[in-house]
Write a protein that holds these residues in place. Structure first.
Motif, short mmCIF file in Angstrom:
data_model
loop_
_atom_site.label_atom_id
_atom_site.label_comp_id
_atom_site.label_asym_id
_atom_site.label_seq_id
_atom_site.Cartn_x
_atom_site.Cartn_y
_atom_site.Cartn_z
N LYS A 1 0.69 -1.08 0.17
CA LYS A 1 0.04 -0.13 0.03
C LYS A 1 1.01 1.07 0.01
O LYS A 1 0.55 2.20 -0.75
N MET A 2 1.89 1.44 0.91
CA MET A 2 2.80 2.36 0.87
C MET A 2 3.45 2.57 -0.60
O MET A 2 3.87 3.76 -1.07
N LEU A 3 3.91 1.56 -0.98
CA LEU A 3 4.60 1.53 -2.33
C LEU A 3 3.82 2.18 -3.44
O LEU A 3 4.07 2.85 -4.45
N ARG A 4 2.38 1.53 -3.31
CA ARG A 4 1.68 2.15 -4.50
C ARG A 4 1.44 3.83 -4.28
O ARG A 4 1.23 4.46 -5.31
N LYS A 5 1.17 4.08 -3.08
CA LYS A 5 0.96 5.71 -2.84
C LYS A 5 1.96 6.15 -3.40
O LYS A 5 1.84 7.32 -3.79
N GLN A 6 3.43 5.94 -3.15
CA GLN A 6 4.39 6.89 -3.51
C GLN A 6 4.93 6.30 -4.96
O GLN A 6 5.78 7.09 -5.67
N LYS A 7 4.14 5.85 -5.87
CA LYS A 7 4.26 5.11 -7.21
C LYS A 7 5.77 4.36 -7.12
O LYS A 7 6.41 4.69 -8.34
N LEU A 8 6.02 3.65 -6.45
CA LEU A 8 7.27 2.90 -6.45
C LEU A 8 7.18 1.62 -6.96
O LEU A 8 6.00 0.93 -6.73
N HIS A 9 8.27 0.99 -7.35
CA HIS A 9 8.16 -0.56 -7.68
C HIS A 9 9.12 -0.95 -6.84
O HIS A 9 10.10 -0.70 -6.63
N THR A 10 9.02 -2.53 -6.87
CA THR A 10 10.11 -3.27 -6.02
C THR A 10 10.29 -4.46 -7.10
O THR A 10 9.71 -4.79 -7.75
N VAL A 11 11.67 -4.81 -7.09
CA VAL A 11 12.04 -5.78 -7.91
C VAL A 11 11.48 -7.36 -7.19
O VAL A 11 11.20 -8.37 -7.98
N CYS A 12 11.36 -7.12 -6.04
CA CYS A 12 10.57 -8.31 -5.30
C CYS A 12 9.30 -8.66 -6.13
O CYS A 12 8.82 -9.80 -6.33
N GLU A 13 8.31 -7.64 -6.32
CA GLU A 13 7.25 -8.08 -7.16
C GLU A 13 7.27 -8.24 -8.55
O GLU A 13 6.88 -9.16 -9.20
N GLU A 14 8.19 -7.27 -9.10
CA GLU A 14 8.08 -7.45 -10.53
C GLU A 14 8.81 -8.83 -11.27
O GLU A 14 8.46 -8.84 -12.10
N THR B 1 11.24 -5.33 4.84
CA THR B 1 12.32 -4.90 3.86
C THR B 1 11.80 -5.16 2.38
O THR B 1 11.09 -5.93 2.07
N ALA B 2 12.43 -4.32 1.61
CA ALA B 2 12.04 -4.57 0.14
C ALA B 2 13.35 -3.71 -0.59
O ALA B 2 14.00 -3.17 -0.09
N THR B 3 13.54 -4.34 -1.80
CA THR B 3 14.54 -3.83 -2.80
C THR B 3 13.67 -3.01 -3.76
O THR B 3 12.81 -3.50 -4.60
N PHE B 4 14.11 -1.74 -3.97
CA PHE B 4 13.29 -0.71 -4.59
C PHE B 4 13.81 -0.95 -6.01
O PHE B 4 15.16 -0.88 -6.19
N MET B 5 13.14 -0.82 -7.09
CA MET B 5 13.39 -0.65 -8.35
C MET B 5 12.86 0.49 -9.04
O MET B 5 11.67 0.90 -9.01
N ILE B 6 13.84 1.34 -9.46
CA ILE B 6 13.79 2.49 -9.90
C ILE B 6 13.60 2.34 -11.30
O ILE B 6 13.95 1.86 -12.11
N MET B 7 13.13 4.16 -11.95
CA MET B 7 13.05 4.12 -13.47
C MET B 7 12.21 3.42 -14.14
O MET B 7 12.14 3.04 -15.18
N GLY B 8 11.04 2.89 -13.41
CA GLY B 8 9.83 2.25 -13.83
C GLY B 8 9.66 0.88 -13.92
O GLY B 8 10.90 0.49 -13.23
N ASP B 9 8.87 0.27 -14.58
CA ASP B 9 8.81 -1.26 -14.44
C ASP B 9 8.75 -2.06 -15.77
O ASP B 9 8.51 -3.12 -15.92
N ILE B 10 9.32 -1.27 -16.89
CA ILE B 10 9.66 -1.54 -18.05
C ILE B 10 10.96 -1.65 -18.48
O ILE B 10 11.67 -0.56 -18.54
N CYS B 11 11.55 -2.80 -19.00
CA CYS B 11 13.00 -2.93 -19.14
C CYS B 11 13.24 -2.78 -20.85
O CYS B 11 12.45 -3.42 -21.52
N THR B 12 14.22 -2.59 -21.25
CA THR B 12 14.85 -2.39 -22.61
C THR B 12 15.38 -3.83 -23.02
O THR B 12 15.81 -3.82 -24.16
N ARG B 13 15.48 -4.79 -22.08
CA ARG B 13 16.21 -6.16 -22.38
C ARG B 13 15.26 -7.29 -22.38
O ARG B 13 14.26 -6.94 -21.65
N ARG B 14 15.51 -8.27 -23.14
CA ARG B 14 14.57 -9.32 -23.21
C ARG B 14 15.15 -10.55 -22.33
O ARG B 14 15.14 -11.71 -23.00
N CYS B 15 15.87 -10.51 -21.28
CA CYS B 15 16.40 -11.53 -20.48
C CYS B 15 15.30 -12.54 -20.46
O CYS B 15 14.22 -12.63 -19.70
N SER B 16 15.74 -14.10 -20.80
CA SER B 16 14.59 -15.07 -20.61
C SER B 16 14.85 -15.84 -19.33
O SER B 16 13.72 -16.59 -19.01
#
Length: 337
Positions: free
Chosen positions: A68-81, A95-110
Motif C-alpha cells: 500500500k505504501m509503495l503504490r501511494k509513492q508510485k514505487l516499484h520493487t524488484v521483489c514484485e516485478e 524490507t524491500a528492494t526498490f526498483m527505480i526508473m519504472g517497471d519496463i525494461c529495454t532488455r529481453r532476458c529469458s
C-alpha cells in the motif's frame, strides 16, 4: 517441425510485454517447457520444486502495508516485478528492494519476469518518493536496483545518484547498496556520475556462465560486466563490490568455478549464488535443481578464492538479506570472511 516465429512487432511507448510476448524473440529459448513426466511437472508446465525449496509466508499484515505504501509513492520493487520467491519473507520482515526508473525494461532476458518494452520518461519525483519510503520504513539498509534503460544517454546513472543523495538527506545513517545494470552504451559516463555519489556497496550481477549468455542474457557481455565491476573498484577502492550468479540453467560445475575465479580476478569482494526458478512456462527452463551440498561446495570454493562474503544456497538472491551479508552474518548456506 517447429512452428514459425511470430514476426516482431513495434511496441508502443509505455506498453509492457511479459511471458510469451517478452521471450518470443530470444534466440535458443524453448517456446514451451512442458515435460511428459508428471512427477517433474506441475499444472503450469514448470518443474516441481524439491523439498529443500520452500517459501515461508509470515502470518502478519506487513506485506499489504508495504504494498500500500509503495503504490501511494508510485514505487516499484524488484521483489514484485521479478516474482521473487522470497517476497513473503522480506516484505513480512519490513524490507524491500526498490526498483527505480519504472517497471519496463529495454532488455529481453529469458530468466527474468520483469516486463519488456519502451519505457516511459523518468519520474523526476521518484528519488524524493524513494527517500520518503526508506525513512517511513526506518530502514537501516536499502538496496536500490533498476530496469535496464538503454534508451537513456547515461543509462540512468544520474537518477541513481539522485536517489542516493535523497536517501542520505533524509536517512543519513542508512547504508545504500545499488544493484546497477551494465551501462552497456555509456559505462565511462555512468561511472563518472556514480563516483560523485558512491554507494556503500556496488552490485552488478553477471547472472550466468558465458556459454549461456546468448539464450539467458541476450544483449549483454560477460567481459563488459567484469570491466564495469573492476573499473568501479579501481575508482572507489573503499567501496565493496558484489556480483551474483544463478545455477540450474545447464551450466557445469567447472564453468561456475571459472566464473567465480574471473570475478575475483576483477576485484569483486562479495558473491551470491542461488537456484534459478522459472517464472513461467515461457521462460528459460530449469535444467536441474542444485542440491544444497553443491551450494556448500561453491561456498567453500568461493572462500578459498578470497571473497570476503559469500551467500550460497537454493533461496539466495542478489539482494536477499543483503543487510545481513553486509554485516557478515550467515544467510542460509554461506561462508564469510
Amino acid at each position: 517441425m517447429s512452428e514459425p516465429r511470430t514476426p516482431r512487432r513495434k511496441v508502443a511507448p509505455g506498453e509492457k510485454l511479459r511471458g510469451a510476448d517478452k521471450v518470443r524473440m530470444i534466440p535458443v529459448v524453448n517456446d514451451a517447457t512442458e515435460h511428459t513426466d508428471d512427477t517433474r511437472t506441475s499444472r503450469n508446465g514448470i518443474q516441481r520444486k524439491p523439498d529443500w525449496i520452500r517459501v515461508r509466508v509470515p502470518a502478519n499484515g506487513e506485506i499489504q502495508r508495504i504494498k500500500k505504501m509503495l503504490r501511494k509513492q508510485k514505487l516499484h520493487t524488484v521483489c514484485e516485478e521479478a516474482s521473487c520467491p522470497n517476497l513473503p519473507e522480506c516484505f513480512g520482515g519490513g524490507t524491500a528492494t526498490f526498483m527505480i526508473m519504472g517497471d519496463i525494461c529495454t532488455r529481453r532476458c529469458s530468466f527474468c519476469d520483469v516486463g519488456f518494452g519502451r519505457p516511459n520518461p523518468l519520474d523526476p519525483d521518484e528519488p524524493k518518493h524513494l527517500a520518503e519510503s526508506v525513512a517511513d520504513l526506518a530502514l537501516k539498509y536499502v538496496v536500490v536496483t533498476s530496469v535496464d534503460r538503454d534508451d537513456l544517454k547515461d543509462g540512468g546513472a544520474n537518477h541513481f545518484a539522485d536517489c542516493i543523495n535523497e536517501v542520505r538527506a533524509l536517512s543519513p545513517h542508512t547504508k545504500i547498496e545499488v544493484l546497477v545494470p551494465d551501462f552497456k552504451l555509456c559505462m565511462d559516463e555512468a561511472l563518472k556520475i556514480l563516483n560523485t555519489s558512491p554507494p556503500d556497496v556496488f552490485n552488478h550481477n553477471i547472472e550466468t556462465v558465458p556459454r549461456l549468455y546468448k539464450s539467458i542474457r541476450p544483449g549483454a557481455r560477460l567481459d563488459h560486466s567484469l570491466k564495469l565491476l573492476k573499473t568501479f573498484k579501481a575508482q572507489n577502492p573503499d567501496v565493496p563490490t558484489k556480483s551474483g550468479i544463478m545455477v540450474g540453467l545447464g551450466e557445469t560445475r567447472e564453468e561456475v568455478i571459472d566464473v567465480l575465479q574471473q570475478l575475483r580476478d576483477h576485484d569483486v569482494d562479495r558473491v551470491t549464488i542461488g537456484q534459478y526458478l522459472q517464472p513461467s512456462k515461457h521462460h528459460a527452463a530449469v535444467e536441474r535443481f542444485v542440491h544444497p551440498d553443491e551450494f556448500r561446495e561453491y561456498a567453500r570454493v568461493a572462500e578459498q578464492l578470497g571473497f570476503t562474503s559469500i551467500a550460497s544456497g537454493p533461496m539466495v538472491r542478489s539482494s536477499y538479506h543483503a543487510d545481513l551479508q553486509h554485516q557478515g552474518i550467515d544467510v542460509g548456506i554461506t561462508a564469510e570472511g
